[in-house]
Design a protein around this motif. Sequence first.
Motif, mmCIF file in Angstrom:
data_model
loop_
_atom_site.group_PDB
_atom_site.id
_atom_site.type_symbol
_atom_site.label_atom_id
_atom_site.label_comp_id
_atom_site.label_asym_id
_atom_site.label_seq_id
_atom_site.Cartn_x
_atom_site.Cartn_y
_atom_site.Cartn_z
ATOM 1 N N MET A 1 -7.285 -2.226 8.931
ATOM 2 C CA MET A 1 -8.262 -3.269 8.625
ATOM 3 C C MET A 1 -9.302 -3.271 9.730
ATOM 4 N N THR B 1 -3.224 -4.305 3.915
ATOM 5 C CA THR B 1 -4.476 -3.556 4.029
ATOM 6 C C THR B 1 -5.619 -4.203 3.264
ATOM 7 N N ASP B 2 -5.342 -5.322 2.603
ATOM 8 C CA ASP B 2 -6.368 -6.005 1.815
ATOM 9 C C ASP B 2 -6.327 -7.503 2.122
ATOM 10 N N SER B 3 -7.370 -8.012 2.751
ATOM 11 C CA SER B 3 -7.403 -9.423 3.140
ATOM 12 C C SER B 3 -7.426 -10.359 1.933
ATOM 13 N N LYS B 4 -7.790 -9.843 0.754
ATOM 14 C CA LYS B 4 -7.814 -10.679 -0.449
ATOM 15 C C LYS B 4 -6.401 -11.125 -0.860
ATOM 16 N N CYS C 1 0.837 -1.194 0.000
ATOM 17 C CA CYS C 1 0.000 0.000 0.000
ATOM 18 C C CYS C 1 0.874 1.247 0.000
ATOM 19 N N ASP D 1 -11.110 -8.880 9.743
ATOM 20 C CA ASP D 1 -10.142 -9.086 8.663
ATOM 21 C C ASP D 1 -8.722 -9.171 9.194
ATOM 22 N N SER E 1 -4.443 0.918 -1.291
ATOM 23 C CA SER E 1 -3.993 -0.468 -1.387
ATOM 24 C C SER E 1 -3.543 -0.783 -2.814
ATOM 25 N N THR F 1 -3.783 -6.669 -5.806
ATOM 26 C CA THR F 1 -3.152 -7.943 -5.477
ATOM 27 C C THR F 1 -2.199 -8.423 -6.565
#
Length: 259
Positions: free
Chosen positions: A120, A86-89, A44, A124, A58, A61
Motif C-alpha cells: 500500500m 492490499t485494498d483500503s476499500k 489477495c 493508505d 487483490s 471486497t
Amino acid sequence: MMIKKKTLVILSIAGSDNSSGAGIQADIKTSRSLNAYCTTSLTCITSQNSQKVSKVFSIPTYVVLSQIETIKEEYNIDGVKIGLLTDSKLVTPLKKILAFMKVPIVIDPIYKSTSGKKFMNKKDFIDTYFSLSKIASFLTPNLNEAKLLSNSQNKNFSKKEILSVLFNKLKTPIILTGGEDNKNYSNDILISKEGIKEFKSKKIKSNKTHGSGCSFSTAVTIFLANGETIENSIRLAKSFIKKTILSSPNLGIDYGPVC
C-alpha cells in the motif's frame, strides 16, 4: 465418559503466499502445530518466492466479506487474526462485519515484504490500520511499521518513545517486535494501559525465518483465544517461534520458511 475439549477455531484474514513461507499458509501451519483449526478469508493472491514478490492480485471486497460470512454461518470463531491487506476499500465493511464479535482480534500491520515490495502507499497503510485498531485487541507491528504508524517526525526517538507516541494515538495494546536492534538479542516491547513490559530473548542464528512475523501474530491470537493474558500469550508465542525455527526443514534455499 471423558468429554473432549473443543478445538479452537481461528479466522485468518490475510494474503496468500504461494511459497507457503508467510501469509495464510503460515497461519494454517501455525494453527495446526498449536492444535487449533484455521479458517481463512483471502485478501489477495501473490506470486512470490523467498527472494521477491512478482505479482499481487487483490481479491474483490465482496468476495473477502463473503468468505467471512460463510465461515461465521457454520463455525464458532474463537479468535481473529488480520494480516496483509492490499485494498483500503475493505476497511469499513471489514470493521462492520467484525465489530460485534466478542473474541480476540489481533492485527499484524504489513507495509512491505521482507524483499521490499510495498503493498500500500504510506497514507493508505496508516489510514487502514488506524481505522482497524478501533476493533483490535492487540497490534503486532515491527519497528518500521511502528515508525510509519506513529508518523513521528523525530528521527532520534527510541523504540519506547515511538511506541508511546503510537499507543497514545491508538489506545490499543501493542507489541513492538524487536529483531532489528541488536545482533545477539531480540527485545520485544509491549505497551498497554498497564505500562511498558520488555521481553528479551537470545537470537537464533538461522536463515529459516520466513514467515516468523505471521506465525507469531497467529500464535498470539490462539493463546489469547485460549484465555491467556497478553503477557503470557507473548511469552508462549515467542517460545513457539523459537522451537519452530530450530525444527524448520532444510529446503536448500537461502531464506527458508519458519515452519
